[in-house]
Write a protein that holds these residues in place. Structure first.
Motif, short mmCIF file in Angstrom:
data_model
loop_
_atom_site.label_atom_id
_atom_site.label_comp_id
_atom_site.label_asym_id
_atom_site.label_seq_id
_atom_site.Cartn_x
_atom_site.Cartn_y
_atom_site.Cartn_z
N SER A 203 -2.01 -5.45 -11.29
CA SER A 203 -2.18 -4.03 -11.00
C SER A 203 -1.61 -3.68 -9.62
CB SER A 203 -3.66 -3.65 -11.07
OG SER A 203 -3.86 -2.29 -10.75
N THR B 238 1.55 -1.17 -8.70
CA THR B 238 1.51 -0.14 -7.67
C THR B 238 2.67 -0.30 -6.70
OG1 THR B 238 -0.91 -0.01 -7.82
CG2 THR B 238 0.10 0.85 -5.81
N GLN B 239 3.03 -1.55 -6.41
CA GLN B 239 4.11 -1.82 -5.48
C GLN B 239 5.48 -1.44 -6.04
OE1 GLN B 239 5.60 -5.87 -5.10
NE2 GLN B 239 5.44 -5.77 -2.87
N GLU C 52 0.82 -1.21 0.00
CA GLU C 52 0.00 0.00 0.00
C GLU C 52 0.86 1.27 0.00
OE1 GLU C 52 -3.06 -0.14 -0.52
OE2 GLU C 52 -3.60 -2.20 0.00
N PRO C 53 0.59 2.20 -0.93
CA PRO C 53 1.33 3.47 -0.95
C PRO C 53 1.04 4.35 0.27
CG PRO C 53 0.26 3.05 -3.06
CD PRO C 53 -0.30 2.06 -2.08
#
Length: 413
Positions: free
Chosen positions: A242, A246-247, A187-188
Motif C-alpha cells: 500500500s 502511494t509512492q 510521503e505525499p
C-alpha cells in the motif's frame, strides 16, 4: 561446514582435462547433500559468467580498470560475461540448460537462496580459498552474523565479493535541507505541505524493493510488528504494498539499469531516490549528488560468486572465485564500483588508490564504511523471502512468489 571427501571420477581414457573434484553423497536423514567442490584441477581454458555491470571490467570501458585480462593470463581461462540487470534475470540465466550453460554468477542475497534451494549451485570447501580468513567477520562462513545468504545448513555456497547499502541519493542543489529520512520518497505531504519532490523521485524496479518500504514502516508504523523486512506476514506485506502504491505517482520512473538513475540526475528529471554506490560514484562526476543513510536504516547487499552445480568449466570457475577474493582485485572493483570489498585488506588499498582524501572517503557511505563491522551488521542484507518466518510465527510469512505478484500489481508490469 560438513567436510565431504571423495575421489574424482575418472572421466575416460581419452579425456584431456579432469573436472574439479566434487562430492554429493547423502547426508544424514536420507536427503541428498549438495555437490561440494573440494579441489581445483587443471583449467578448461574457458569461463562463462553472469555478473552485475561493473563486476568484471576488462579495460574496454577504461584501460585503467582491468582485472579480467590478468586472470586470463594467469590461468589460461578465457572469460566471457553475460550482464544482468536484476537478480531474477540472474536466476533465470543460471538455470538455462539445467545449469550447464554458465559456470557461475555474482549473486545478491535475493538470488542466492533461490539458487541454493533449487539445487542450482554447488557448495565449496573454504579451505580451497586462502583469503577466507581475511573476510570481514559478519560474512565469515563459520562464525558470521550476517551470512545466511550464502551459508545454509552448514554448507558454504560460494565466496564473498563486494557489499554495500541501498542508500538515499539526492541532488544537493535541489533537495534542501539534506534529507534525514526516507519520508521524502514515500510521503505525499511533508510538514503539512505537498511533497515538493513528487514527480522527480525514483525507486528500484524489483520485488525486493518491498523490503525498503517495510524498513520504513518498521519505524513509522510499529503497530504492524515488523521485525525483519524479509519476513512479512500477509498483513505486513499488504501494508508495504500500500505504501508503494502511494509512492508510485510520485516517481519519475523506476530504474533497474543503474545508468537510468544517473541519466535522470544528469538531466534533473530525478532529484532523489534509492541508489547503489556505483550510481553515486558516477553521478557526482556530472551532477551535484550526495548520499545519506536515513534514520530508519537501509537494505543492502552482499554479493557472492557462486559456482553452478553443473558448471561446464568448474576448474576455471573455482580459480576465478579464488582470484576475486584477493585484496588487490577487490580494491580495483571497489574503486570502480564504489563498494566495499569483503576482504578487509582491500580497504587500505582502496584508500591509497583514491589518492588525497582516500582515507576519509573509504570510511564514508560512498565506500560502505569499508571494513566497519557495525555498519555491515546494520544493513538489512537482501535475501529471498520464504514462508518460514524464522521465529515462532512458523510458516505464516509470504514467500518470494507472493512478493513478485504484489510487485506486478504495484508497478502494473
Amino acid at each position: 561446514m560438513r567436510r565431504l571427501t571423495a575421489a574424482c571420477a575418472v572421466l575416460g581414457a581419452l579425456a584431456l582435462v579432469a573436472a574439479a573434484c566434487g562430492s554429493n553423497t547423502p547426508s544424514g536423514g536420507g536427503t541428498a547433500a549438495p555437490k561440494v567442490y573440494n579441489s581445483i584441477g587443471q583449467g578448461e581454458g574457458a569461463l562463462k559468467l553472469i555478473a552485475w555491470n561493473g563486476y568484471t571490467e576488462d579495460g574496454s570501458n577504461d584501460p585503467n580498470y582491468d582485472w579480467v585480462h590478468p586472470f586470463e593470463n594467469q590461468t589460461g581461462c578465457k572469460v566471457s560475461v553475460k550482464y544482468a540487470d536484476t537478480s531474477d534475470e540472474m536466476v533465470t540465466l543460471m538455470r538455462q540448460g539445467g545449469g550447464s550453460v554458465y559456470d557461475g554468477v555474482s549473486a545478491s542475497g535475493n538470488a542466492t537462496n533461490k539458487l541454493i534451494a533449487g539445487g542450482n549451485v554447488a557448495a565449496i570447501d573454504p579451505a580451497l580459498f586462502p583469503e577466507f580468513p581475511n573476510v570481514i567477520s559478519p560474512l565469515q562462513p563459520a562464525t558470521g552474523t550476517n551470512n545466511s545468504h550464502y551459508v545454509v545448513n552448514g554448507y558454504v555456497y560460494g565466496v564473498p565479493y563486494m557489499y554495500g547499502p541501498n542508500f538515499l541519493m539526492y541532488n544537493t542543489n535541489l533537495v534542501k535541507p539534506a534529507p534525514k529520512s526516507w519520508d521524502i520518497t514515500f510521503e505525499p505531504t511533508l510538514n503539512g505541505k505537498p511533497n515538493p519532490y513528487a514527480g522527480k523521485l525514483t525507486a528500484y524496479n524489483d520485488p525486493i524493493f518491498i523490503a525498503d518500504a517495510a524498513v520504513y514502516l518498521k519505524t513509522h508504523n510499529p503497530s504492524l510488528g515488523i521485525t525483519n523486512p524479509y519476513e512479512l506476514t500477509s498483513d505486513q506485506l499488504d501494508a508495504a504494498a500500500s505504501l508503494l502504491q502511494t509512492q508510485k505517482p510520485m516517481l519519475a520512473k523506476y530504474w533497474a539499469l543503474y545508468t537510468d538513475e544517473i541519466d535522470g540526475f544528469n538531466n534533473k528529471s530525478i532529484v532523489a531516490g534509492t541508489a547503489w554506490p556505483i550510481n553515486l560514484t558516477y553521478t557526482k562526476d556530472s551532477a551535484p549528488a550526495a548520499a545519506v543513510i536515513p534514520s530508519e536504516g537501509v537494505t543492502g547487499w552482499a554479493d557472492t560468486w557462486m559456482i553452478s552445480a553443473n558448471a561446464p568449466h568448474p576448474n576455471c570457475m573455482l580459480e576465478w572465485m579464488k582470484y576475486t577474493m584477493e585484496p588487490k582485485v577487490q580494491a580495483e572493483v571497489g574503486v570502480w564500483y564504489g563498494a566495499a570489498g569483503s576482504n578487509t585488506k582491500s580497504c587500505d588499498l582502496i584508500a591509497k588508490s583514491l589518492g588525497k582524501g582516500g582515507a576519509q572517503l573509504v570510511n564514508s557511505v560512498e565506500y560502505s564504511f569499508c571494513g566497519n563491522v557495525d555498519f555491515l551488521n546494520s544493513l538489512y542484507l537482501w535475501r529471498t523471502p520464504q514462508a518460514a518466518c524464522g521465529d515462532d510465527r512458523g510458516n505464516t510469512c509470504m514467500d518470494y512468489s507472493v512478493w513478485s505478484q504484489k510487485w506486478t500489481e504495484i508497478t502494473g508490469a
